[in-house]
Design an enzyme around this catalytic site. Structure first.
Site, short mmCIF file in Angstrom:
data_model
loop_
_atom_site.label_atom_id
_atom_site.label_comp_id
_atom_site.label_asym_id
_atom_site.label_seq_id
_atom_site.Cartn_x
_atom_site.Cartn_y
_atom_site.Cartn_z
N PHE A 218 0.81 -1.22 0.00
CA PHE A 218 0.00 0.00 0.00
C PHE A 218 0.84 1.27 0.00
CE2 PHE A 218 -2.51 -3.22 2.43
CZ PHE A 218 -3.36 -3.53 1.40
N ASP B 73 -6.44 7.61 9.73
CA ASP B 73 -5.88 6.46 9.01
C ASP B 73 -4.37 6.58 8.91
OD1 ASP B 73 -5.83 4.00 7.78
OD2 ASP B 73 -7.26 4.51 6.21
#
Length: 344
Positions: free
Chosen positions: A47, A310
């Site tokens: 990611f 996040d």
């Protein structure tokens, strides 16, 4: 969190952050903020491979860079959780149990260093529902964790296995979560390669671009349709990213062919919107869109939306400054930025 808020303070620097620039809101609480242990760190490289030299150390850091960024932007507390998919992708069940316990022990030790700034969501070995109950109970009752965060479906026994938590074997687990009175955060993961033909030739849609939301939304709808919330009327679920796309679809889901009075074809007694508004809470993690926030408030009410960043996959300054300036009322800003998390 509520106990912490009423506890006496002995160290001012551990009780309050420094004043953020621009007179932004102080005292923010962020609910989807990640860390890693060495055993799970590599799961996150996909990611952010292009920035791994920065992202990797940020996942391992808790007490240094993370805390400084929190102080700069008025984030008083982070509730920390393990990176993804981590435990859920370990199909060796015994190892999944061991890694979950190891991660939770590491996290508990970090929270003990600054309990005024950090709290914890448990990682759980959902491959074994009984083991998941035991680990959540230990984390809540012995380690003081405030809930659990689980990275979507689990693999157990073989790499191609997929276990969703609406399956009958998970009912005792959900009853235990309800009895403990803590929320369960359903966090995304990618579908398995064998389940991903729709993305062939378009891998750019995997991860947070699209597949995370699609996968998690399906899982959440499975929980609703299974009748789980009829059995567990006090169970509370958290979804990130302003609801993984579900809020904008609620009318359409429940209104399908309504003019023909078509009955719903699932076990639950009521419409999807009934359960979603009663049993789900949303966070702003990785979705700093004011129109999306306004839609979430309109569908759910401001009392069921909470601030999150996040980190380290999103920037603390971007998330915090967005909330500070979003075109919502100041009373909603305080509810979303802080009060709703305390109540939950």
């Amino acid at each position: 969190i509520a106990l912490w808020l009423t506890a006496p303070r002995t160290a001012l620097h551990d009780a309050r952050p420094t004043t953020p620039p621009g007179n932004g809101m102080q005292g923010k609480i962020a609910l989807e903020e990640h860390f890693a242990i060495p055993a799970t760190l590599g799961d996150s490289k996909v990611f952010g491979a292009q920035v791994w030299d920065t992202l990797g150390p940020r996942l391992l850091d808790i007490q240094d860079m993370r805390l400084k960024e929190m102080d700069r932007h008025g984030v008083e507390m982070m509730i920390l959780s393990l990176n993804a998919p981590a435990v859920q992708a370990i199909h060796d069940v015994k190892r999944a149990v061991d890694v979950a316990r190891q991660a939770n022990d590491v996290l508990a030790e970090e929270v003990r260093k600054r309990p005024a700034r950090f709290a914890a969501f448990a990682a759980l070995p959902m491959q074994d529902p009984d083991a998941a109950v035991a680990e959540l109970t230990r984390c809540v009752k012995e380690l003081g964790f405030v809930g659990a965060l689980v990275n979507g479906f689990s693999q157990a026994g073989t790499p191609d296995s997929v276990l969703y938590y609406d399956l009958p074997q998970y009912r005792p687990f959900w009853r235990a979560v309800e009895a403990l009175g803590v929320p369960f955060y359903l966090h995304p993961r990618n579908p398995l390669p064998s389940w991903s033909r729709a993305y062939e030739g378009h891998n750019w849609m995997l991860g947070p671009n699209w597949a995370f939301a699609a996968e998690t939304a399906v899982h959440a709808l499975r929980l609703i349709g299974s009748g789980l919330f009829d059995e567990c009327p006090n169970l509370q679920i958290v979804l990130g990213h302003l609801g993984e796309g579900i809020p904008v679809q609620l009318w359409r889901i429940d209104g399908r062919n309504g003019w023909m009075k078509a009955p719903h074809k699932y076990a639950a007694k009521h419409g999807v919107g009934h359960y979603f508004r009663k049993h789900f809470h949303l966070t702003t993690s990785g979705n700093f869109s004011t129109p999306a926030l306004v839609n979430a408030i309109a569908e759910m009410g401001a009392d069921r939306v909470m601030f999150s960043i996040d980190w380290p996959f999103e920037a603390i300054d971007e998330g915090a400054e967005w909330l500070d300036k979003a075109a919502i009322s100041d009373s909603d800003r305080v509810r979303i930025g802080r009060d709703n998390a305390i109540k939950l």
